[in-house]
Scaffold this motif. Structure first.
Motif, PDB file in Angstrom:
ATOM      1  N   PRO A 130       0.810  -1.230   0.000  1.00 57.80           N
ATOM      2  CA  PRO A 130       0.000   0.000   0.000  1.00 57.80           C
ATOM      3  C   PRO A 130       0.838   1.271   0.000  1.00 57.80           C
ATOM      4  O   PRO A 130       0.485   2.253  -0.673  1.00 57.80           O
ATOM      5  CB  PRO A 130      -0.827  -0.122   1.277  1.00 57.80           C
ATOM      6  N   TYR A 131       1.951   1.286   0.755  1.00 56.85           N
ATOM      7  CA  TYR A 131       2.788   2.482   0.816  1.00 56.85           C
ATOM      8  C   TYR A 131       3.380   2.790  -0.551  1.00 56.85           C
ATOM      9  O   TYR A 131       3.274   3.902  -1.056  1.00 56.85           O
ATOM     10  CB  TYR A 131       3.904   2.286   1.850  1.00 56.85           C
ATOM     11  N   ARG A 132       3.979   1.790  -1.172  1.00 62.18           N
ATOM     12  CA  ARG A 132       4.612   2.017  -2.476  1.00 62.18           C
ATOM     13  C   ARG A 132       3.586   2.349  -3.556  1.00 62.18           C
ATOM     14  O   ARG A 132       3.894   3.049  -4.516  1.00 62.18           O
ATOM     15  CB  ARG A 132       5.431   0.789  -2.885  1.00 62.18           C
ATOM     16  N   SER A 133       2.377   1.819  -3.395  1.00 65.01           N
ATOM     17  CA  SER A 133       1.357   1.994  -4.433  1.00 65.01           C
ATOM     18  C   SER A 133       0.494   3.239  -4.234  1.00 65.01           C
ATOM     19  O   SER A 133      -0.448   3.457  -4.999  1.00 65.01           O
ATOM     20  CB  SER A 133       0.457   0.752  -4.480  1.00 65.01           C
ATOM     21  N   HIS A 134       0.791   4.028  -3.226  1.00 62.33           N
ATOM     22  CA  HIS A 134       0.052   5.279  -2.960  1.00 62.33           C
ATOM     23  C   HIS A 134      -0.023   6.113  -4.240  1.00 62.33           C
ATOM     24  O   HIS A 134       0.980   6.315  -4.925  1.00 62.33           O
ATOM     25  CB  HIS A 134       0.799   6.051  -1.876  1.00 62.33           C
ATOM     26  N   ARG A 135      -1.211   6.591  -4.572  1.00 61.89           N
ATOM     27  CA  ARG A 135      -1.383   7.347  -5.817  1.00 61.89           C
ATOM     28  C   ARG A 135      -0.460   8.554  -5.880  1.00 61.89           C
ATOM     29  O   ARG A 135       0.094   8.877  -6.939  1.00 61.89           O
ATOM     30  CB  ARG A 135      -2.841   7.781  -5.978  1.00 61.89           C
ATOM     31  N   ASP A 136      -0.300   9.263  -4.771  1.00 62.73           N
ATOM     32  CA  ASP A 136       0.599  10.420  -4.764  1.00 62.73           C
ATOM     33  C   ASP A 136       1.999  10.022  -5.196  1.00 62.73           C
ATOM     34  O   ASP A 136       2.678  10.759  -5.924  1.00 62.73           O
ATOM     35  CB  ASP A 136       0.668  11.042  -3.367  1.00 62.73           C
ATOM     36  N   HIS A 137       2.468   8.855  -4.741  1.00 60.82           N
ATOM     37  CA  HIS A 137       3.809   8.402  -5.110  1.00 60.82           C
ATOM     38  C   HIS A 137       3.906   8.133  -6.606  1.00 60.82           C
ATOM     39  O   HIS A 137       4.875   8.533  -7.264  1.00 60.82           O
ATOM     40  CB  HIS A 137       4.168   7.127  -4.343  1.00 60.82           C
ATOM     41  N   ARG A 138       2.893   7.459  -7.143  1.00 59.01           N
ATOM     42  CA  ARG A 138       2.907   7.129  -8.565  1.00 59.01           C
ATOM     43  C   ARG A 138       2.830   8.383  -9.434  1.00 59.01           C
ATOM     44  O   ARG A 138       3.576   8.535 -10.412  1.00 59.01           O
ATOM     45  CB  ARG A 138       1.754   6.175  -8.887  1.00 59.01           C
ATOM     46  N   GLN A 139       1.928   9.290  -9.078  1.00 60.38           N
ATOM     47  CA  GLN A 139       1.773  10.520  -9.856  1.00 60.38           C
ATOM     48  C   GLN A 139       3.027  11.399  -9.759  1.00 60.38           C
ATOM     49  O   GLN A 139       3.464  11.998 -10.747  1.00 60.38           O
ATOM     50  CB  GLN A 139       0.547  11.288  -9.371  1.00 60.38           C
ATOM     51  N   ALA A 140       3.599  11.471  -8.573  1.00 57.93           N
ATOM     52  CA  ALA A 140       4.819  12.266  -8.386  1.00 57.93           C
ATOM     53  C   ALA A 140       5.958  11.697  -9.211  1.00 57.93           C
ATOM     54  O   ALA A 140       6.715  12.440  -9.863  1.00 57.93           O
ATOM     55  CB  ALA A 140       5.201  12.311  -6.913  1.00 57.93           C
ATOM     56  N   GLY A 141       6.110  10.367  -9.195  1.00 59.48           N
ATOM     57  CA  GLY A 141       7.186   9.742  -9.958  1.00 59.48           C
ATOM     58  C   GLY A 141       7.071  10.021 -11.448  1.00 59.48           C
ATOM     59  O   GLY A 141       8.065  10.317 -12.117  1.00 59.48           O
ATOM     60  N   GLU A 142       5.855   9.950 -11.976  1.00 57.15           N
ATOM     61  CA  GLU A 142       5.653  10.239 -13.396  1.00 57.15           C
ATOM     62  C   GLU A 142       5.930  11.703 -13.704  1.00 57.15           C
ATOM     63  O   GLU A 142       6.548  12.027 -14.732  1.00 57.15           O
ATOM     64  CB  GLU A 142       4.220   9.883 -13.802  1.00 57.15           C
ATOM     65  N   ALA A 143       5.478  12.591 -12.831  1.00 58.25           N
ATOM     66  CA  ALA A 143       5.697  14.024 -13.054  1.00 58.25           C
ATOM     67  C   ALA A 143       7.185  14.357 -13.036  1.00 58.25           C
ATOM     68  O   ALA A 143       7.662  15.159 -13.845  1.00 58.25           O
ATOM     69  CB  ALA A 143       4.960  14.839 -11.988  1.00 58.25           C
ATOM     70  N   VAL A 144       7.921  13.729 -12.123  1.00 60.87           N
ATOM     71  CA  VAL A 144       9.366  13.963 -12.054  1.00 60.87           C
ATOM     72  C   VAL A 144      10.036  13.512 -13.351  1.00 60.87           C
ATOM     73  O   VAL A 144      10.839  14.243 -13.933  1.00 60.87           O
ATOM     74  CB  VAL A 144       9.983  13.231 -10.848  1.00 60.87           C
ATOM     75  N   PHE A 145       9.701  12.305 -13.800  1.00 62.81           N
ATOM     76  CA  PHE A 145      10.316  11.804 -15.033  1.00 62.81           C
ATOM     77  C   PHE A 145       9.988  12.719 -16.210  1.00 62.81           C
ATOM     78  O   PHE A 145      10.870  13.077 -17.000  1.00 62.81           O
ATOM     79  CB  PHE A 145       9.846  10.385 -15.333  1.00 62.81           C
ATOM     80  N   ASP A 146       8.723  13.113 -16.331  1.00 64.14           N
ATOM     81  CA  ASP A 146       8.310  13.963 -17.450  1.00 64.14           C
ATOM     82  C   ASP A 146       8.941  15.351 -17.377  1.00 64.14           C
ATOM     83  O   ASP A 146       9.183  15.985 -18.409  1.00 64.14           O
ATOM     84  CB  ASP A 146       6.787  14.091 -17.476  1.00 64.14           C
ATOM     85  N   ALA A 147       9.204  15.821 -16.160  1.00 65.78           N
ATOM     86  CA  ALA A 147       9.870  17.119 -16.013  1.00 65.78           C
ATOM     87  C   ALA A 147      11.335  17.028 -16.410  1.00 65.78           C
ATOM     88  O   ALA A 147      11.896  17.961 -16.998  1.00 65.78           O
ATOM     89  CB  ALA A 147       9.749  17.606 -14.568  1.00 65.78           C
ATOM     90  N   ILE A 148      11.955  15.897 -16.090  1.00 59.26           N
ATOM     91  CA  ILE A 148      13.365  15.716 -16.436  1.00 59.26           C
ATOM     92  C   ILE A 148      13.542  15.590 -17.940  1.00 59.26           C
ATOM     93  O   ILE A 148      14.421  16.231 -18.541  1.00 59.26           O
ATOM     94  CB  ILE A 148      13.933  14.463 -15.740  1.00 59.26           C
ATOM     95  N   TYR A 149      12.731  14.738 -18.548  1.00 62.21           N
ATOM     96  CA  TYR A 149      12.878  14.527 -19.987  1.00 62.21           C
ATOM     97  C   TYR A 149      11.531  14.590 -20.680  1.00 62.21           C
ATOM     98  O   TYR A 149      10.615  13.863 -20.310  1.00 62.21           O
ATOM     99  CB  TYR A 149      13.534  13.168 -20.268  1.00 62.21           C
TER     100      TYR A 149
END
Length: 242
Positions: A130-149
């Motif tokens: 549940p901790y790793r699958s938290h929606r905030d974590h998933r959305q943040a990870g995608e936003a970070v990747f998209d911001a980088i590249y």
């Protein structure tokens, strides 16, 4: 000795670690952060949400809790040698990979000019924790990747930032934590005490620190087992070529 180890030790590396909530980075990469800052590298934390929904222990208003969590995160960052903590203040539980969020992350990347970024792994869709699958974590990870590249290194993205003096900057590597397919194991045997100390700063979130310490050490022992390390943190490293 590998060239990567030489790079970390002989040249000052700039690091930006991005978490969805206060305490995420302390669970995910604080042992590695302490190790890198001890080597003379410079690290900054970026926390996306205000953490205002993060505690059932402290009975205060959401605004008050957000302030408490900011102070806890600053203390935790100091415990592992992080020089600065930046807070975006997005409402806890409401992180979305939007153009606005990507722009804010790009702004911080262009301001701090990191060589390496740490973030949650957006590729983890196992939903086994549940901790790793938290929606905030998933959305943040995608936003970070998209911001980088490709956004952070391309002047065609967010030209208004260029007018404000935020020049394009290309990150060299991103280290994803909490993923299912790590390819980089970092020995944190000498810094796991710093990680525990950082986590203990989050008093509004953590009850039963002895149990948390045991859990963290169990995780770290499993991560280090294949490499013969007593304690380790695992990452999936992605390199960006210019």
């Amino acid at each position: 000795m590998s060239s990567k180890k030489n790079f970390m030790k002989k040249n000052k590396t700039k690091i930006l670690a991005i978490g969805a909530h206060p305490d995420d980075l302390d669970f995910g990469c604080a042992g590695t952060m302490a190790k890198l800052t001890r080597q003379g590298n410079e690290a900054v934390y970026l926390i996306i949400s205000d953490g205002s929904k993060g505690s059932q222990k402290v009975k205060v208003t959401s605004g008050k809790l957000a302030k408490i969590r900011q102070e806890e995160q600053k203390k935790a960052a100091k415990a592992v040698g992080v020089s600065e903590v930046i807070f975006l203040g997005i409402k806890d539980g409401e992180i979305e990979n939007t153009k606005f969020l990507r722009k804010e992350i790009v702004k911080v990347i262009r301001k701090t000019k990191p060589d390496i970024i740490f973030s949650f792994d957006p590729a983890n869709f196992d939903f086994d924790n549940p901790y790793r699958s938290h929606r905030d974590h998933r959305q943040a990870g995608e936003a970070v990747f998209d911001a980088i590249y490709p956004a952070s290194g391309n002047e065609s993205f967010f030209p208004e930032l260029l007018k404000q003096g935020y020049k394009p900057h290309q990150v060299k590597e991103i280290w994803f934590s909490a993923g299912s397919k790590p390819n980089k194991i970092i020995d944190i045997t000498k810094t796991i005490g710093d990680k525990i100390k950082a986590l203990s700063c989050h008093k509004s979130q953590i009850t039963g620190m002895k149990e948390i310490e045991k859990m963290i050490k169990d995780w770290a022992a499993r991560s280090g087992k294949k490499k013969g390390y007593k304690y380790a943190e695992a990452f999936r490293v992605v390199k960006f070529r210019r």
